[in-house]
Design a protein around this motif. Sequence first.
Motif, short mmCIF file in Angstrom:
data_model
loop_
_atom_site.label_atom_id
_atom_site.label_comp_id
_atom_site.label_asym_id
_atom_site.label_seq_id
_atom_site.Cartn_x
_atom_site.Cartn_y
_atom_site.Cartn_z
N UNK A 136 0.83 -1.20 0.00
CA UNK A 136 0.00 0.00 0.00
C UNK A 136 0.87 1.25 0.00
N UNK A 137 0.64 2.11 -0.97
CA UNK A 137 1.38 3.37 -1.06
C UNK A 137 0.37 4.49 -1.27
N UNK A 138 0.80 5.73 -1.14
CA UNK A 138 -0.08 6.88 -1.27
C UNK A 138 -0.53 7.01 -2.73
N UNK A 139 -1.83 7.19 -2.91
CA UNK A 139 -2.37 7.34 -4.26
C UNK A 139 -2.01 8.71 -4.81
N UNK A 140 -1.74 8.76 -6.11
CA UNK A 140 -1.32 10.04 -6.69
C UNK A 140 -2.50 10.99 -6.86
N UNK A 141 -2.17 12.29 -6.88
CA UNK A 141 -3.20 13.31 -7.07
C UNK A 141 -3.59 13.36 -8.54
N UNK A 142 -4.89 13.46 -8.80
CA UNK A 142 -5.38 13.57 -10.17
C UNK A 142 -5.74 15.02 -10.49
N UNK A 143 -5.63 15.35 -11.76
CA UNK A 143 -6.00 16.71 -12.18
C UNK A 143 -7.51 16.89 -12.05
N UNK A 144 -7.93 18.11 -11.74
CA UNK A 144 -9.36 18.39 -11.55
C UNK A 144 -9.86 17.97 -10.18
N UNK A 145 -8.98 17.53 -9.30
CA UNK A 145 -9.35 17.11 -7.95
C UNK A 145 -8.49 17.87 -6.94
N UNK A 146 -9.04 18.05 -5.74
CA UNK A 146 -8.28 18.74 -4.70
C UNK A 146 -7.16 17.85 -4.16
N UNK A 147 -7.48 16.55 -4.03
CA UNK A 147 -6.48 15.57 -3.58
C UNK A 147 -6.57 14.39 -4.53
N UNK A 149 -8.72 11.87 -4.47
CA UNK A 149 -10.12 11.59 -4.83
C UNK A 149 -11.08 12.72 -4.47
N UNK A 150 -10.69 13.58 -3.55
CA UNK A 150 -11.59 14.62 -3.08
C UNK A 150 -11.78 15.69 -4.15
N UNK A 151 -13.05 16.01 -4.43
CA UNK A 151 -13.35 17.06 -5.41
C UNK A 151 -13.31 18.43 -4.74
N UNK A 152 -13.22 19.45 -5.58
CA UNK A 152 -13.29 20.81 -5.06
C UNK A 152 -14.70 21.08 -4.54
N UNK A 153 -14.84 22.00 -3.60
CA UNK A 153 -16.15 22.29 -3.00
C UNK A 153 -17.09 22.86 -4.05
N UNK A 154 -18.29 22.31 -4.06
CA UNK A 154 -19.29 22.75 -5.04
C UNK A 154 -19.97 24.03 -4.55
#
Length: 157
Positions: A136-147, A149-154
């Motif tokens: 288990x390792x830290x998941x990478x940050x995706x573009x269009x997301x705050x972290x 998996x977390x999305x930006x506040x709507x």
Amino acid sequence: MADLSSLKDLGTAAAAPDSAPVYVKKVDAQGRSYATGKRKDAVARVWIKPGSGKITVNGKPFSAYFARPVLQMILQQPIVAVARDGQFDVDATVAGGGLSGQAGAVRHGLSKALTYFEPGLRSVLKKGGFLTRDSRVVERKKYGKAKARRSFQFSKR
């Protein structure tokens, strides 16, 4: 036809395993066993040799390097599992990651080094899960997301 049947017999004899793999003792010129352990982003290089039970991590006593009792317990788990308290001197260098990952990396390296020094301990350590690298390792940050998996506040307005 007699020739083909003899070939068939040879094929089945080669495919059948003779016995379980035989593990041999791996020791260097100074009488030490070496192994590398990994956990998250931490990598530990561990040497063990017969001694009084002194454990050092990056040149410090392990109780000074890993101040939390939980981390000290994690580090000692393989030695306690095989009932070898106070029989081996452990010298480890660890880099990368945080303290929790480093403790897990030293535990993994220590377990592997114990199996290299005493191959008979492999079954006990394997059953305890100490020889398996925790992938288990830290998941990478995706573009269009705050972290990761977390999305930006709507915002409605």
